[in-house]
Write an enzyme that holds these catalytic residues in place. Sequence first.
Site, short mmCIF file in Angstrom:
data_model
loop_
_atom_site.label_atom_id
_atom_site.label_comp_id
_atom_site.label_asym_id
_atom_site.label_seq_id
_atom_site.Cartn_x
_atom_site.Cartn_y
_atom_site.Cartn_z
N SER A 145 80.09 -69.47 63.19
CA SER A 145 79.71 -68.27 63.92
C SER A 145 80.74 -67.19 63.68
O SER A 145 81.87 -67.47 63.26
CB SER A 145 79.60 -68.55 65.42
OG SER A 145 80.86 -68.91 65.96
N GLY A 147 81.22 -65.18 61.40
CA GLY A 147 81.75 -65.05 60.06
C GLY A 147 82.86 -66.01 59.69
O GLY A 147 83.44 -65.89 58.61
N GLU A 253 67.78 -61.46 60.73
CA GLU A 253 68.55 -60.56 59.87
C GLU A 253 67.91 -60.43 58.49
O GLU A 253 67.43 -61.42 57.92
CB GLU A 253 69.98 -61.08 59.70
CG GLU A 253 70.81 -61.06 60.97
CD GLU A 253 72.23 -61.52 60.69
OE1 GLU A 253 72.90 -60.93 59.82
OE2 GLU A 253 72.67 -62.50 61.33
N GLU A 265 69.18 -64.41 57.67
CA GLU A 265 69.47 -65.47 58.65
C GLU A 265 68.67 -65.23 59.92
O GLU A 265 68.05 -64.17 60.10
CB GLU A 265 70.97 -65.52 58.97
CG GLU A 265 71.82 -65.96 57.80
CD GLU A 265 73.26 -66.25 58.19
OE1 GLU A 265 73.92 -66.97 57.45
OE2 GLU A 265 73.72 -65.75 59.25
N ASP A 272 74.42 -60.51 68.27
CA ASP A 272 75.55 -59.64 68.55
C ASP A 272 75.27 -58.18 68.20
O ASP A 272 75.67 -57.27 68.93
CB ASP A 272 76.83 -60.13 67.84
CG ASP A 272 76.64 -60.49 66.39
OD1 ASP A 272 75.56 -60.18 65.83
OD2 ASP A 272 77.56 -61.07 65.79
N THR A 273 74.53 -57.94 67.12
CA THR A 273 74.21 -56.55 66.77
C THR A 273 73.33 -55.90 67.84
O THR A 273 73.31 -54.67 67.98
CB THR A 273 73.50 -56.47 65.41
OG1 THR A 273 72.26 -57.17 65.48
CG2 THR A 273 74.35 -57.07 64.31
N ARG A 353 86.82 -60.26 68.52
CA ARG A 353 86.09 -59.27 69.31
C ARG A 353 86.44 -59.41 70.78
O ARG A 353 86.30 -60.47 71.37
CB ARG A 353 84.59 -59.46 69.15
CG ARG A 353 84.04 -59.08 67.81
CD ARG A 353 82.54 -58.85 67.86
NE ARG A 353 81.81 -59.94 68.45
CZ ARG A 353 80.99 -60.75 67.78
NH1 ARG A 353 80.84 -60.62 66.49
NH2 ARG A 353 80.33 -61.70 68.41
#
Length: 390
Positions: A145, A147, A253, A265, A272-273, A353
Amino acid sequence: MLLGSGELGKEFVIAAKRAGQYVVACDRYAGAPAMQVADECEVFSMLDGDALAAAVRKHQPDIIVPEVEAIRTERLFDFEKEGIQVVPSARAVNYTMNRKAIRDLAAKELGLRTAKYFYATTFEQLEAASKEIGFPCVIKPLMSSSGHGQSTVERAEDLRKAFDDAMEGARGDVKEIIIEEFIHFNSEFTLLTVTQKNAPTIFCPPIGHVQKGGDYRESWQPYQISEKDLNEAKQMADKVTAALTGYGIWGVEFFLTDTGVVFSELSPRPHDTGMVTLGHTTNLSEFELHFRAVMGLPIHDIRLEHAGVSAVVLADKDYKKGDDIPYNFVDALKEECTRVRIFGKPDAHFGRRMGVVLCYGDTDADIDALRTKAKRLASTVLGTEPYMKK
């Protein structure tokens, strides 16, 4: 019962609590963001099937909402057989928590357009696959997750480091990686897709986003795309979510290329986006949409009410639990149509984040100007003088 209690889970809990629900938040560490707003919490490794079953027996939830990848997902089928609703479904979670299963479903069974790909469990397999795919190529753990463990490799000499990073960055106990063709895309976007129990599948206006190292950095809505490409993305999203079954919101995505849309994906939960929807871009945020779909409640429509952007706040150094993290809201909140959301993570490593800045305007506002503003303000949130105190 929420399995995974990060920042996305926190916003889902808030949506559930506003409707009077009782929520138990679970994660592998204490003080996770969603635990701070839930009724009860449990700390255990969700990869431990017995510990997971014990928590379910203890609390006897009506609904289980997975929010992370590192879960002993095969146990979810048992819970579903016992009459517990799993969101979106045990099948969906089992497929999508592992890139191998979802990629094979999308490419081989459903025929969606994807990047060329191979799997590898050894460095020798990775080397052989790279010769088939060529450079640059993208290497990822099958389960990860934000990245973690993901990299783009430009030359054969960098394969070893990419392999080691992918193995070390893997979540859970899946030690296998995927190597993908690098797609030369113009942009990336997320299509939030809502599957409903008693109504047709519906879609949010598409969300443009930028990722670095596979991790989201900024997103914006609306995202400019032709009607033809958007319809193609909707058809792909509808096809894959229907095959996976269940009710809830999905973050699907895509890459947008000169020759059309490429499936990338899928996440069976808020994305999150999609945090950009917390800035009043749509009439219902992605978390409110997820909650309504999970509960089988009606969603009259999804409409764009503002143009908006999000930009993440990143930790400027490592913070230990108990440290005063120097959040500074003043500079951001001086600006009109700006919101700051702090996740409340108890500690952080450099670059993690920690929050998000949201800026919005009229539906025809200049997205590039809003993006510049949000990124500028996000850089001011971690300052030298703490605004919040214990």
